[in-house]
Design a protein around this motif. Structure first.
Motif, PDB file in Angstrom:
ATOM      1  N   ILE A 144       0.861  -1.193   0.000  1.00  0.00           N
ATOM      2  CA  ILE A 144       0.000   0.000   0.000  1.00  0.00           C
ATOM      3  C   ILE A 144       0.890   1.233   0.000  1.00  0.00           C
ATOM      4  N   CYS A 145       0.566   2.196  -0.841  1.00  0.00           N
ATOM      5  CA  CYS A 145       1.244   3.498  -0.864  1.00  0.00           C
ATOM      6  C   CYS A 145       0.168   4.565  -0.693  1.00  0.00           C
ATOM      7  N   PHE A 146       0.224   5.305   0.405  1.00  0.00           N
ATOM      8  CA  PHE A 146      -0.832   6.298   0.628  1.00  0.00           C
ATOM      9  C   PHE A 146      -0.291   7.714   0.482  1.00  0.00           C
ATOM     10  N   ALA A 147      -1.095   8.557  -0.137  1.00  0.00           N
ATOM     11  CA  ALA A 147      -0.745   9.963  -0.288  1.00  0.00           C
ATOM     12  C   ALA A 147      -0.876  10.657   1.070  1.00  0.00           C
ATOM     13  N   PRO A 148      -0.300  11.854   1.220  1.00  0.00           N
ATOM     14  CA  PRO A 148      -0.237  12.497   2.535  1.00  0.00           C
ATOM     15  C   PRO A 148      -1.593  12.647   3.211  1.00  0.00           C
ATOM     16  N   LEU A 149      -1.585  12.396   4.508  1.00  0.00           N
ATOM     17  CA  LEU A 149      -2.766  12.555   5.341  1.00  0.00           C
ATOM     18  C   LEU A 149      -2.454  13.552   6.449  1.00  0.00           C
ATOM     19  N   ASN A 150      -3.467  13.931   7.192  1.00  0.00           N
ATOM     20  CA  ASN A 150      -3.313  14.904   8.261  1.00  0.00           C
ATOM     21  C   ASN A 150      -3.761  14.263   9.570  1.00  0.00           C
ATOM     22  N   LYS A 151      -2.837  14.123  10.513  1.00  0.00           N
ATOM     23  CA  LYS A 151      -3.143  13.418  11.762  1.00  0.00           C
ATOM     24  C   LYS A 151      -4.245  14.109  12.546  1.00  0.00           C
ATOM     25  N   HIS A 152      -4.245  15.448  12.557  1.00  0.00           N
ATOM     26  CA  HIS A 152      -5.289  16.169  13.287  1.00  0.00           C
ATOM     27  C   HIS A 152      -6.662  15.870  12.691  1.00  0.00           C
ATOM     28  N   ALA A 153      -6.755  15.901  11.363  1.00  0.00           N
ATOM     29  CA  ALA A 153      -8.025  15.595  10.717  1.00  0.00           C
ATOM     30  C   ALA A 153      -8.460  14.158  11.009  1.00  0.00           C
ATOM     31  N   MET A 154      -7.505  13.236  11.006  1.00  0.00           N
ATOM     32  CA  MET A 154      -7.840  11.841  11.270  1.00  0.00           C
ATOM     33  C   MET A 154      -8.339  11.645  12.698  1.00  0.00           C
ATOM     34  N   LYS A 155      -7.727  12.364  13.643  1.00  0.00           N
ATOM     35  CA  LYS A 155      -8.199  12.249  15.022  1.00  0.00           C
ATOM     36  C   LYS A 155      -9.593  12.854  15.170  1.00  0.00           C
ATOM     37  N   LEU A 156      -9.843  13.944  14.452  1.00  0.00           N
ATOM     38  CA  LEU A 156     -11.198  14.505  14.439  1.00  0.00           C
ATOM     39  C   LEU A 156     -12.181  13.515  13.826  1.00  0.00           C
ATOM     40  N   GLY A 157     -11.697  12.723  12.872  1.00  0.00           N
ATOM     41  CA  GLY A 157     -12.553  11.777  12.156  1.00  0.00           C
ATOM     42  C   GLY A 157     -12.636  10.401  12.770  1.00  0.00           C
ATOM     43  N   GLY A 158     -12.004  10.208  13.935  1.00  0.00           N
ATOM     44  CA  GLY A 158     -12.179   8.933  14.624  1.00  0.00           C
ATOM     45  C   GLY A 158     -10.922   8.139  14.906  1.00  0.00           C
ATOM     46  N   LEU A 159      -9.727   8.636  14.519  1.00  0.00           N
ATOM     47  CA  LEU A 159      -8.496   7.912  14.814  1.00  0.00           C
ATOM     48  C   LEU A 159      -8.292   7.844  16.321  1.00  0.00           C
ATOM     49  N   ALA A 160      -8.175   6.632  16.844  1.00  0.00           N
ATOM     50  CA  ALA A 160      -8.080   6.441  18.295  1.00  0.00           C
ATOM     51  C   ALA A 160      -6.649   6.269  18.777  1.00  0.00           C
ATOM     52  N   HIS A 161      -5.686   6.427  17.880  1.00  0.00           N
ATOM     53  CA  HIS A 161      -4.283   6.179  18.214  1.00  0.00           C
ATOM     54  C   HIS A 161      -3.457   7.444  18.033  1.00  0.00           C
ATOM     55  N   GLU A 162      -2.177   7.377  18.471  1.00  0.00           N
ATOM     56  CA  GLU A 162      -1.309   8.541  18.366  1.00  0.00           C
ATOM     57  C   GLU A 162      -0.927   8.854  16.931  1.00  0.00           C
ATOM     58  N   ASP A 163      -0.966   7.839  16.053  1.00  0.00           N
ATOM     59  CA  ASP A 163      -0.628   8.045  14.648  1.00  0.00           C
ATOM     60  C   ASP A 163      -1.194   6.901  13.820  1.00  0.00           C
ATOM     61  N   GLU A 164      -1.027   7.001  12.504  1.00  0.00           N
ATOM     62  CA  GLU A 164      -1.586   5.998  11.605  1.00  0.00           C
ATOM     63  C   GLU A 164      -0.905   4.645  11.753  1.00  0.00           C
TER      64      GLU A 164
END
Length: 347
Positions: free
Chosen positions: A124-144
């Protein structure tokens, strides 16, 4: 009908409000890219169209119904495209972190990991993401990375690698406050980090990488006058590694080891905390660096830079790091595919 023998690499478009969609459009418009892998782009169709518009390119793709269709394609000379509906245009404001964009990123990444667990995707190769946006969207961890590890059921050691050409770095601690870095040091974690980066470099095409281990304290602790971590923890870890047959040396003062690595004496450096390696790598080549998620059952890579919200939608994003991330994913995906095929033949 003969299926493609190239590794299947799933590519995501990243945060819809950032430069990711543009970067993937530029990547797939680059000659020779589709020769390296059987590519499937996973994301919202309108986001993909917008990325091409911003990049000023038109990339022909083959629509598929599911990731299970990718490997059986007779013609992998153009990317497959798996359309998923995760977000609407009115939910995206360019250059802004939002819960909707973060949730979209998570949904697409999870879909790709599902494909990897089913044997449909080799990397898998993923384009840049934003950790703050992911945490707002439900990310329960410190990072991806920690999200990936939990989702994929990883029980062993895992860590991020940052790479610049033939130089890779790993770190004993990552996205934690600097005041907590010392307590994260242990002989076991240093040994695991060194072994993992050595084996991952081999999987990416470096048969005999040389690994250096950085010190923790200034001047390598000055013989214990400026800290004892080198004496009590790091040096014993290096001895254990060497006794096990790994070509590992150190600990070296962190302010000089990168000069030796830059000159080709080492292909990997195990650093003790985040900025110890990141500052050097980004200074040497910010627009070329790649992050590899190490220790997972599927190779996952991404450009080391972020979503660059300040230039989103302008068409000026540099594709070099994204191209490098894809090439590492393709190489490691090829190794993973060969290992899987060998295991299957043995049974």
């Amino acid at each position: 009908m003969m299926k493609s023998t190239k590794p299947v690499v799933a590519i995501t478009l990243g945060d819809p409000a950032g430069i990711g969609p543009e970067l993937i459009a530029k990547l797939l418009d680059t000659p020779g890219v589709t020769e390296q892998a059987n590519i499937v782009v996973v994301g919202d169709h309108w986001v993909w169209l917008e990325g091409q518009r911003v990049a000023g390119v038109n990339v022909a793709t083959q629509a598929i119904a599911g990731l299970s269709d990718v490997r059986s394609r007779a013609d992998s000379s153009r990317p497959a495209f798996l359309s998923v509906a995760t977000i609407k245009p009115e939910q995206v404001q360019l250059g802004q972190a939002s819960a909707d964009c973060g949730a979209s990123v998570l949904q697409v990444l999870d879909r790709c990991m599902d494909g990897a667990q089913a044997g449909e995707v080799d990397a898998i190769c993923f384009a840049p993401l934003n950790k703050h946006a992911m945490k707002l969207g439900g990310l329960a961890h410190e990072d991806e990375l920690h999200h990936f590890a939990e989702y994929l059921g990883v029980q062993g050691y895992f860590c991020e690698f940052n790479t610049l050409g033939d130089l890779w770095t790993s770190r004993v601690s990552s996205h934690i406050p600097l005041k907590d870095a010392a307590r994260m040091l242990s002989q076991e974690r240093i040994v695991s980090a060194a072994r993992l980066i050595y084996q991952s470099l081999q999987a990416s095409g470096h048969p005999e990488p040389r690994v250096a281990v950085a010190a923790f304290n200034p001047h390598g602790g000055d013989g214990g006058m400026c800290g004892r971590e080198e004496i009590d923890i790091i040096a014993p870890a290096v001895r254990q590694l060497r006794d096990s047959g790994f070509p590992v040396e150190g600990p070296f003062p962190a302010d000089t080891i990168f000069l030796k690595a830059r000159d080709g004496l080492y292909q990997a450096i195990v650093t003790m905390y985040h900025d110890q390696g990141q500052i050097a790598i980004k200074l040497m080549g910010f627009s070329k660096g790649v992050t590899v998620q190490g220790g997972l059952p599927v190779p996952i890579t991404t450009p080391a830079h972020g979503t660059a919200f300040d230039i989103a939608g302008q068409g000026t994003a540099d594709v070099n790091a994204t191209r490098n991330a894809f090439q590492i994913a393709a190489r490691m995906g090829h190794s993973a595919s060969q290992a899987r095929d060998q295991a299957t033949s043995n049974h």
